[in-house]
Design a protein around this motif. Structure first.
Motif, mmCIF file in Angstrom:
data_model
loop_
_atom_site.group_PDB
_atom_site.id
_atom_site.type_symbol
_atom_site.label_atom_id
_atom_site.label_comp_id
_atom_site.label_asym_id
_atom_site.label_seq_id
_atom_site.Cartn_x
_atom_site.Cartn_y
_atom_site.Cartn_z
ATOM 1 N N LEU A 77 0.894 -1.242 -0.007
ATOM 2 C CA LEU A 77 0.129 0.173 0.021
ATOM 3 C C LEU A 77 0.745 1.418 -0.034
ATOM 4 O O LEU A 77 0.325 2.254 -0.514
ATOM 5 N N LYS A 78 1.824 1.229 0.723
ATOM 6 C CA LYS A 78 2.901 2.415 0.668
ATOM 7 C C LYS A 78 3.407 2.432 -0.478
ATOM 8 O O LYS A 78 3.612 3.704 -0.956
ATOM 9 N N ASN A 79 3.996 1.578 -1.310
ATOM 10 C CA ASN A 79 4.344 1.662 -2.703
ATOM 11 C C ASN A 79 3.328 2.120 -3.655
ATOM 12 O O ASN A 79 3.773 3.064 -4.516
ATOM 13 N N GLN A 80 2.006 1.833 -3.530
ATOM 14 C CA GLN A 80 1.062 2.194 -4.376
ATOM 15 C C GLN A 80 0.731 3.765 -4.182
ATOM 16 O O GLN A 80 0.747 4.700 -5.061
ATOM 17 N N ALA A 81 0.789 4.318 -2.802
ATOM 18 C CA ALA A 81 0.719 5.664 -2.442
ATOM 19 C C ALA A 81 2.036 6.577 -3.188
ATOM 20 O O ALA A 81 1.723 7.691 -3.623
ATOM 21 N N GLU A 82 3.223 6.063 -2.945
ATOM 22 C CA GLU A 82 4.222 6.659 -3.497
ATOM 23 C C GLU A 82 4.125 6.873 -5.274
ATOM 24 O O GLU A 82 4.681 7.719 -5.770
ATOM 25 N N LEU A 83 3.631 5.641 -5.673
ATOM 26 C CA LEU A 83 3.615 5.391 -7.143
ATOM 27 C C LEU A 83 2.616 6.617 -7.428
ATOM 28 O O LEU A 83 2.671 7.420 -8.802
ATOM 29 N N GLN A 84 1.311 6.799 -6.930
ATOM 30 C CA GLN A 84 0.526 7.799 -6.988
ATOM 31 C C GLN A 84 0.950 9.078 -6.940
ATOM 32 O O GLN A 84 0.740 9.993 -7.741
ATOM 33 N N GLU A 85 1.864 9.418 -6.132
ATOM 34 C CA GLU A 85 2.432 10.537 -5.748
ATOM 35 C C GLU A 85 3.455 11.062 -7.220
ATOM 36 O O GLU A 85 3.597 12.157 -7.623
ATOM 37 N N GLN A 86 4.210 10.127 -7.517
ATOM 38 C CA GLN A 86 4.998 10.200 -8.772
ATOM 39 C C GLN A 86 4.203 10.469 -9.907
ATOM 40 O O GLN A 86 4.520 11.219 -10.908
ATOM 41 N N PHE A 87 3.039 9.570 -10.236
ATOM 42 C CA PHE A 87 2.227 10.078 -11.246
ATOM 43 C C PHE A 87 1.638 11.431 -11.364
ATOM 44 O O PHE A 87 1.317 11.854 -12.320
ATOM 45 N N PHE A 88 1.187 11.792 -10.109
ATOM 46 C CA PHE A 88 0.810 13.325 -9.960
ATOM 47 C C PHE A 88 1.905 14.318 -10.441
ATOM 48 O O PHE A 88 1.343 15.187 -11.055
ATOM 49 N N ASP A 89 3.095 13.957 -9.931
ATOM 50 C CA ASP A 89 4.252 15.016 -10.260
ATOM 51 C C ASP A 89 4.347 15.000 -11.880
ATOM 52 O O ASP A 89 4.306 16.167 -12.431
ATOM 53 N N LEU A 90 4.293 13.844 -12.395
ATOM 54 C CA LEU A 90 4.452 13.776 -13.629
ATOM 55 C C LEU A 90 3.355 14.410 -14.604
ATOM 56 O O LEU A 90 3.629 15.259 -15.310
ATOM 57 N N ARG A 91 2.055 14.111 -14.148
ATOM 58 C CA ARG A 91 0.834 15.087 -14.748
ATOM 59 C C ARG A 91 1.031 16.479 -14.473
ATOM 60 O O ARG A 91 0.811 17.279 -15.461
ATOM 61 N N LYS A 92 1.489 16.794 -13.259
ATOM 62 C CA LYS A 92 1.833 18.331 -13.210
ATOM 63 C C LYS A 92 2.706 19.139 -13.846
ATOM 64 O O LYS A 92 2.460 19.919 -14.337
ATOM 65 N N THR A 93 3.799 18.323 -14.050
ATOM 66 C CA THR A 93 4.912 18.668 -14.934
ATOM 67 C C THR A 93 4.457 18.923 -16.288
ATOM 68 O O THR A 93 4.800 19.841 -16.862
ATOM 69 N N ILE A 94 3.635 17.860 -16.935
ATOM 70 C CA ILE A 94 3.194 18.059 -18.325
ATOM 71 C C ILE A 94 2.174 19.243 -18.372
ATOM 72 O O ILE A 94 2.249 19.791 -19.584
#
Length: 200
Positions: A77-94
């Motif tokens: 669950l912790k890895n899924q949360a971190e992956l979601q944060e990275q996905f958010f950062d990527l979407r925000k950068t784009i």
């Protein structure tokens, strides 16, 4: 550009949804150690008979997994949360990159619009002067229609730039998704400095 990016962070529905998903995933991390509910039961045990009557039995049950299962679940669950944060950062950068591209494209069009406004005034005077010279017999017909054609070309280009500005403005509004209409102020485009590669 910074104001546009900030507005997009606050209003863009995709970014908002991703942000909420991060909170959801982070909250799920705490559920890794949740144990199943304890159940209480009441039965007749027909295999145990006393005075020819089955015994009444009461009981409590609860399932437990090995401790390692809970730790693995928490890690997952912790890895899924971190992956979601990275996905958010990527979407925000784009999103920020798209906004920056559209913003500078809009600024370029404003600069071109200003240039064509000045050119339109010059060619309007030139066409008027060429027409007047033709009426006075000081020039030929070709010079007159050439000046008029050039003026019409400038006006056509000006209309195209205005149309392109409206398209870019619509794209910016679609990304920012603000309730209020956005007006982009004119801002000078920063000049790129040339790098002398021989010095490096």
């Amino acid at each position: 550009i910074n104001e546009l990016q900030q507005l997009a962070s606050e209003n863009n529905l995709g970014i908002k949804a991703d942000s909420l998903e991060i909170l959801n995933k982070q909250n799920l991390v705490g559920t890794a150690f949740n144990l199943e509910k304890t159940s209480v039961y009441y039965n007749y045990d027909e295999s145990n008979v006393f005075n020819n009557l089955p015994l009444k039995t009461w009981g409590v049950s609860q399932d437990f997994d090995f401790p390692g299962v809970y730790f693995k679940q928490r890690e997952k669950l912790k890895n899924q949360a971190e992956l979601q944060e990275q996905f958010f950062d990527l979407r925000k950068t784009i999103l920020d990159k798209k906004l920056a591209q559209l913003y500078y494209e809009y600024q370029k069009l404003i600069a071109q619009e200003n240039l064509y406004t000045n050119l339109d005034g010059l060619y309007d005077n030139f066409a008027h002067a060429a027409s007047r010279k033709f009426e006075l017999g000081e020039s030929n017909y070709l010079e007159k229609i050439t000046a008029q054609a050039k003026q019409q070309e400038i006006q056509k280009n000006f209309r195209q730039i205005t149309y392109q500005k409206e398209i870019i403005s619509g794209k910016i509004n679609a990304l920012v998704q603000s309730e209020d209409s956005i007006v982009i102020a004119e801002s000078p485009i920063p000049k790129l400095s040339l790098i002398n590669f021989e010095e490096h």
